[in-house]
Design a protein around this motif. Sequence first.
Motif, PDB file in Angstrom:
ATOM      1  N   ALA A 128     -57.477 -29.803 -37.794  1.00  0.00           N
ATOM      2  CA  ALA A 128     -56.638 -30.651 -38.652  1.00  0.00           C
ATOM      3  C   ALA A 128     -56.052 -29.840 -39.810  1.00  0.00           C
ATOM      4  O   ALA A 128     -54.895 -30.039 -40.212  1.00  0.00           O
ATOM      5  CB  ALA A 128     -57.462 -31.821 -39.188  1.00  0.00           C
ATOM      6  N   PHE A 129     -56.840 -28.915 -40.326  1.00  0.00           N
ATOM      7  CA  PHE A 129     -56.374 -28.052 -41.412  1.00  0.00           C
ATOM      8  C   PHE A 129     -55.179 -27.217 -40.941  1.00  0.00           C
ATOM      9  O   PHE A 129     -54.152 -27.127 -41.625  1.00  0.00           O
ATOM     10  CB  PHE A 129     -57.524 -27.145 -41.868  1.00  0.00           C
ATOM     11  N   LEU A 130     -55.330 -26.619 -39.771  1.00  0.00           N
ATOM     12  CA  LEU A 130     -54.249 -25.800 -39.202  1.00  0.00           C
ATOM     13  C   LEU A 130     -52.977 -26.629 -38.993  1.00  0.00           C
ATOM     14  O   LEU A 130     -51.869 -26.157 -39.243  1.00  0.00           O
ATOM     15  CB  LEU A 130     -54.688 -25.193 -37.870  1.00  0.00           C
ATOM     16  N   GLU A 131     -53.162 -27.876 -38.550  1.00  0.00           N
ATOM     17  CA  GLU A 131     -52.016 -28.757 -38.320  1.00  0.00           C
ATOM     18  C   GLU A 131     -51.292 -29.098 -39.621  1.00  0.00           C
ATOM     19  O   GLU A 131     -50.079 -29.315 -39.626  1.00  0.00           O
ATOM     20  CB  GLU A 131     -52.499 -30.075 -37.706  1.00  0.00           C
ATOM     21  N   THR A 132     -52.062 -29.190 -40.695  1.00  0.00           N
ATOM     22  CA  THR A 132     -51.500 -29.619 -41.984  1.00  0.00           C
ATOM     23  C   THR A 132     -50.623 -28.539 -42.614  1.00  0.00           C
ATOM     24  O   THR A 132     -49.619 -28.830 -43.254  1.00  0.00           O
ATOM     25  CB  THR A 132     -52.641 -29.971 -42.972  1.00  0.00           C
ATOM     26  N   LEU A 133     -51.010 -27.296 -42.436  1.00  0.00           N
ATOM     27  CA  LEU A 133     -50.369 -26.196 -43.181  1.00  0.00           C
ATOM     28  C   LEU A 133     -48.843 -26.202 -43.098  1.00  0.00           C
ATOM     29  O   LEU A 133     -48.165 -26.163 -44.137  1.00  0.00           O
ATOM     30  CB  LEU A 133     -50.939 -24.846 -42.741  1.00  0.00           C
ATOM     31  N   PRO A 134     -48.257 -26.257 -41.879  1.00  0.00           N
ATOM     32  CA  PRO A 134     -46.786 -26.186 -41.817  1.00  0.00           C
ATOM     33  C   PRO A 134     -46.098 -27.337 -42.569  1.00  0.00           C
ATOM     34  O   PRO A 134     -45.008 -27.153 -43.111  1.00  0.00           O
ATOM     35  CB  PRO A 134     -46.479 -26.248 -40.320  1.00  0.00           C
ATOM     36  N   LYS A 135     -46.755 -28.495 -42.628  1.00  0.00           N
ATOM     37  CA  LYS A 135     -46.168 -29.639 -43.350  1.00  0.00           C
ATOM     38  C   LYS A 135     -46.005 -29.330 -44.837  1.00  0.00           C
ATOM     39  O   LYS A 135     -45.232 -29.979 -45.531  1.00  0.00           O
ATOM     40  CB  LYS A 135     -47.048 -30.885 -43.180  1.00  0.00           C
ATOM     41  N   PHE A 136     -46.776 -28.375 -45.324  1.00  0.00           N
ATOM     42  CA  PHE A 136     -46.670 -27.977 -46.737  1.00  0.00           C
ATOM     43  C   PHE A 136     -45.937 -26.642 -46.866  1.00  0.00           C
ATOM     44  O   PHE A 136     -45.951 -26.026 -47.928  1.00  0.00           O
ATOM     45  CB  PHE A 136     -48.062 -27.875 -47.371  1.00  0.00           C
ATOM     46  N   GLY A 137     -45.322 -26.216 -45.766  1.00  0.00           N
ATOM     47  CA  GLY A 137     -44.593 -24.956 -45.803  1.00  0.00           C
ATOM     48  C   GLY A 137     -45.520 -23.758 -45.912  1.00  0.00           C
ATOM     49  O   GLY A 137     -45.128 -22.701 -46.418  1.00  0.00           O
ATOM     50  N   LEU A 138     -46.760 -23.905 -45.472  1.00  0.00           N
ATOM     51  CA  LEU A 138     -47.735 -22.816 -45.592  1.00  0.00           C
ATOM     52  C   LEU A 138     -47.988 -22.188 -44.229  1.00  0.00           C
ATOM     53  O   LEU A 138     -47.851 -22.835 -43.197  1.00  0.00           O
ATOM     54  CB  LEU A 138     -49.039 -23.362 -46.172  1.00  0.00           C
ATOM     55  N   LYS A 139     -48.379 -20.900 -44.256  1.00  0.00           N
ATOM     56  CA  LYS A 139     -48.619 -20.172 -43.011  1.00  0.00           C
ATOM     57  C   LYS A 139     -50.100 -19.905 -42.813  1.00  0.00           C
ATOM     58  O   LYS A 139     -50.800 -19.499 -43.747  1.00  0.00           O
ATOM     59  CB  LYS A 139     -47.885 -18.827 -43.053  1.00  0.00           C
ATOM     60  N   ALA A 140     -50.552 -20.088 -41.581  1.00  0.00           N
ATOM     61  CA  ALA A 140     -51.977 -19.903 -41.267  1.00  0.00           C
ATOM     62  C   ALA A 140     -52.458 -18.509 -41.660  1.00  0.00           C
ATOM     63  O   ALA A 140     -53.566 -18.351 -42.179  1.00  0.00           O
ATOM     64  CB  ALA A 140     -52.224 -20.165 -39.785  1.00  0.00           C
ATOM     65  N   GLU A 141     -51.628 -17.496 -41.466  1.00  0.00           N
ATOM     66  CA  GLU A 141     -52.113 -16.127 -41.713  1.00  0.00           C
ATOM     67  C   GLU A 141     -52.514 -15.900 -43.186  1.00  0.00           C
ATOM     68  O   GLU A 141     -53.326 -15.038 -43.478  1.00  0.00           O
ATOM     69  CB  GLU A 141     -51.097 -15.061 -41.261  1.00  0.00           C
ATOM     70  N   ASP A 142     -51.950 -16.707 -44.075  1.00  0.00           N
ATOM     71  CA  ASP A 142     -52.329 -16.557 -45.479  1.00  0.00           C
ATOM     72  C   ASP A 142     -53.737 -17.081 -45.760  1.00  0.00           C
ATOM     73  O   ASP A 142     -54.264 -16.898 -46.865  1.00  0.00           O
ATOM     74  CB  ASP A 142     -51.334 -17.291 -46.378  1.00  0.00           C
ATOM     75  N   PHE A 143     -54.329 -17.759 -44.796  1.00  0.00           N
ATOM     76  CA  PHE A 143     -55.651 -18.349 -45.014  1.00  0.00           C
ATOM     77  C   PHE A 143     -56.740 -17.701 -44.165  1.00  0.00           C
ATOM     78  O   PHE A 143     -57.872 -18.142 -44.162  1.00  0.00           O
ATOM     79  CB  PHE A 143     -55.585 -19.865 -44.772  1.00  0.00           C
ATOM     80  N   GLU A 144     -56.370 -16.637 -43.465  1.00  0.00           N
ATOM     81  CA  GLU A 144     -57.357 -15.845 -42.714  1.00  0.00           C
ATOM     82  C   GLU A 144     -58.346 -15.232 -43.704  1.00  0.00           C
ATOM     83  O   GLU A 144     -57.944 -14.726 -44.747  1.00  0.00           O
ATOM     84  CB  GLU A 144     -56.667 -14.685 -41.966  1.00  0.00           C
ATOM     85  N   GLY A 145     -59.601 -15.280 -43.340  1.00  0.00           N
ATOM     86  CA  GLY A 145     -60.618 -14.699 -44.223  1.00  0.00           C
ATOM     87  C   GLY A 145     -60.933 -15.608 -45.395  1.00  0.00           C
ATOM     88  O   GLY A 145     -61.880 -15.369 -46.138  1.00  0.00           O
ATOM     89  N   GLY A 146     -60.129 -16.672 -45.580  1.00  0.00           N
ATOM     90  CA  GLY A 146     -60.362 -17.657 -46.640  1.00  0.00           C
ATOM     91  C   GLY A 146     -60.705 -18.995 -46.000  1.00  0.00           C
ATOM     92  O   GLY A 146     -61.693 -19.108 -45.283  1.00  0.00           O
ATOM     93  N   TYR A 147     -59.826 -19.987 -46.220  1.00  0.00           N
ATOM     94  CA  TYR A 147     -60.104 -21.326 -45.697  1.00  0.00           C
ATOM     95  C   TYR A 147     -60.371 -21.333 -44.196  1.00  0.00           C
ATOM     96  O   TYR A 147     -61.235 -22.075 -43.715  1.00  0.00           O
ATOM     97  CB  TYR A 147     -58.954 -22.281 -46.011  1.00  0.00           C
TER      98      TYR A 147
END
Lengths: 432, 432
Positions: free
Chosen positions: B367-386
């Motif tokens: 669900a987190f991964l699905e949400t990211l693009p809706k906020f204009g965010l990219k999954a790769e920025d959250f590698e090693g983090g969220y």
Amino acid sequence: MRILAKDMKDAAQRGEKGVRVCGWVHRVRELGALSFVLLRDRSGIVQLVLNEKCAVALESVIAAEGEPALNEKAPGGAELRVAHLECISRAAADLPFQVNGDPAKTSLEAILDNRLLSLRNPKIRAIFKVQAAIVEAFSAHLRAQDFTEIKTSKLVAGSTEGGAELFHVEYFDKKVCLAQSPQFYKQTMVASGLERVFEVAPAYRAEKHDTPRHLNEYVSLDVEMAFIESERDLIELEKGILAHIFEEVNRKCAAELALWGAAAPTPESVERSPIVGYEEAVNIANEGAARTKGGRIFDLNPEAERHICEWAEKEHGSALAFVNEFPRRYRPFYTYPLDATRTMSFDALFRGLEITTGGRRQHDYAAFLETLPKFGLKAEDFEGGYLTLLKYGCPPHGGFAIGCERLTARILGLANVKEASLFPRDRKRISP
Amino acid sequence: MRILAKDMKDAAQRGEKGVRVCGWVHRVRELGALSFVLLRDRSGIVQLVLNEKCAVALESVIAAEGEPALNEKAPGGAELRVAHLECISRAAADLPFQVNGDPAKTSLEAILDNRLLSLRNPKIRAIFKVQAAIVEAFSAHLRAQDFTEIKTSKLVAGSTEGGAELFHVEYFDKKVCLAQSPQFYKQTMVASGLERVFEVAPAYRAEKHDTPRHLNEYVSLDVEMAFIESERDLIELEKGILAHIFEEVNRKCAAELALWGAAAPTPESVERSPIVGYEEAVNIANEGAARTKGGRIFDLNPEAERHICEWAEKEHGSALAFVNEFPRRYRPFYTYPLDATRTMSFDALFRGLEITTGGRRQHDYAAFLETLPKFGLKAEDFEGGYLTLLKYGCPPHGGFAIGCERLTARILGLANVKEASLFPRDRKRISP
């Protein structure tokens, strides 16, 4: 109704049915048609017995319901015979760090590189339960002696200790620094009439060296107190603080200490800890160095700290030693003089490591002004700061700071102070 | 042996002789051959009677010895008839700030420009005694509920809330940021298995606007908790925290509250505080705006917060109101959804001011991964983090933060939140 892992035996003894536990899958063992799952929650570990294979990966978060049963061989003396198991959050199978392993078998680099997972390891997590107990005991002891907790700014225009080793911050159109210590603010609050203050807050040192003793960001347990005669009043205060911390850690964190095979000193041994003058301390260190065929020691370097602590243990039965009366040249300009060459200052050494620096401060306006040029400092740089502080009535006072990570590390016997920081910062490491 | 100002009456009643007090010269009145000196120490104010003129300037630090005597007209009901007076630290006569005056008659600018001296004013100092009681009660309440105190890094590579309003730090050869919140670290520690954590630490916002509600550096009282169903569990937790804080402030800080003509709410009134959905809250605000002939309100702006608190006071007898179910667009990407448009989030409003923002967090990896693009965010920025945090088993959880200075200011009725910061930082002010 959820119960905690630690309460399973009680629940079994009370004959409860339909008990629910929630937590992380710590370990799984299959035995014929049965699975034995160790479930980890905030209170500890409990065994679940399943009549099926455990279909979820290690570290998944699950809830299990069933009947508690006494079992001497299970951790905590009881287990849960599971009737219903729910997977709340399924973990991926490619776990990059072995959470249920022995951290001693992993390098510090791997532990810190995988910090989000290594913090799940019970032995590693235990470090931070001990640290929480340290902070709580420190604060409680000081509040009981009428100290007021303060929170001061970490963004400062300059530094009390000179300009080196500062991190700079872009603050709107200015450049400011991260505070190396709340030194000046502690003194301000003492002079404000609070008289006795403490602060628990981050402090910053832009030191480039990477040693097992250093962090670029650490938690400083700061104390400042009015109406003292000399650094000996501060040493007495610190003895009381440490005795209380050690007592509370031993009382509340027995399980955590056991994981590390560690114990905090007794209050009686703290009472016995010696106070030695700087010159004598260097002599003691050199006697130690001679015995171990080390080279001549001229200063209280890390090797000297170890020799002095060994001497304190042997001669006084204490893991703690205080060195006072440091020469002028080793102390900041605001340190109160004892005589022409020595100051009313001290360090506390604990199990071979300096954990505290402190001393009485110069509170006299005229004497302060006289001191500045001897340190190559100009009065105008202290206008609105120290000069204002001292000009309008300032009591004799002094204080000290205990490095929280260093104290944690020495209580548990950690090899590197970084292990005692949740998210340590060093020259290379800025995340997670 | 020194006694404190507050103990003079006891000493007089016990008929003690040769009593010593130490402190600051707060006020001097000459009457014929006598001088009446009000001496201020950490406990309060006591009257000294001298058979001579008082030769030291206001704010000098003195020690006085003499005989205690009951005197109904003296502060605290007793005075010290001084046989011997010693000046410990003589204050210069050009005091740039009237310490013994009423701060209400001085501008905030003057109070902050003269911070080293204005903090000596008893009414101003009282603010920080109340703040210390707040921090203590917050921590004690959470510890009693099995929360662990954590200390996390304030130097972070990026930001969980997006890139705006960040202060940048020159960190060796990198540029890093000052943390806006310990959000990600709190979540990490919940997922580590601690389950329940809190932190008291500075937080940074590089907001350029200068309002009575904002500080660029503030003390954040942070909480995070696992195994919640919705934000309602968090609201219940916060009610318990605030009830305990209010009770402790009323109990311990009666004298400080009296100086400000203030009182903290009762625990019963906290229990009565309403929870209203966002849409309803906007309606309530508009009803308030209509009554006061204000313009139409579309959002929970400061005016709306005042109207909602007035409504809560009138309809529920509570100074506190909770607004929940905020629309998706007003909340960070990691907020847990309630439905397609609303989130499991809340604000706490207290005496017209938002003091808390919180909510349940998305703990589900997919669900987190699905949400990211809706906020204009990219999954790769959250590698090693969220992504690492959620990938390997993360329980449902949420949390909130209470702004310590805002809470202090609203308890005491301070006009500007800067008054509740010892050394406030704003766009212009970086010292003392």
